[in-house]
Design a protein around this motif. Structure first.
Motif: not given
Length: 148
Positions: A136-148
């Protein structure tokens, strides 16, 4: 896949070793388990008590903490049961089974196996929960990277 199987095999071995130590010391999970049965001498006393009760003889015994149950049909005793915390003896008047001795306690190996299974199950589920949290943490960090 092979790594998962190897890791689980190692965890099972560790669980068995921990469980053996717990059963030897009668600690943690093994603390309240009934491990080991009554001695042969006590079982013979229980059978003698059942037979004497069935025959209507007076009963004197030095068995600690036992329960005596008598089943009657038409005023005649047909079955006597003597039970301690670890053993259950049934004396049947029909002589179909004569006497049955049922051990209600765990053997040493059975207690080790049961405790090892519980320990391994707890470790397995903790591993799943930790894995889900990391994923879940890895998925959230990946989503944050996509949002930037």
């Amino acid at each position: 896949m092979i790594a998962f199987v190897v890791i689980q095999a190692i965890l099972i071995l560790i669980s068995v070793l921990i469980s053996q130590r717990m059963v030897e010391n009668r600690s943690w999970l093994a603390k309240r388990m009934l491990i080991g049965g009554d001695s042969q001498e006590d079982i013979k006393k229980m059978i003698e008590l059942a037979v004497r009760t069935f025959n209507g003889d007076p009963v004197q015994t030095d068995l600690p903490q036992y329960t005596l149950s008598v089943t009657k049909e038409a005023g005649k005793i047909v079955k006597v049961e003597v039970e301690t915390q670890r053993t259950h003896v049934i004396y049947d008047g029909n002589h179909k089974t004569d006497e049955r001795v049922i051990n209600k306690a765990w053997s040493e190996r059975g207690a080790v196996a049961m405790n090892a299974f519980v320990i391994w199950g707890v470790i397995f589920w903790l591993g799943i929960i930790i894995g889900l949290f990391v994923e879940m943490q890895m998925s959230l960090s990946a989503l944050e990277q996509l949002a930037k």
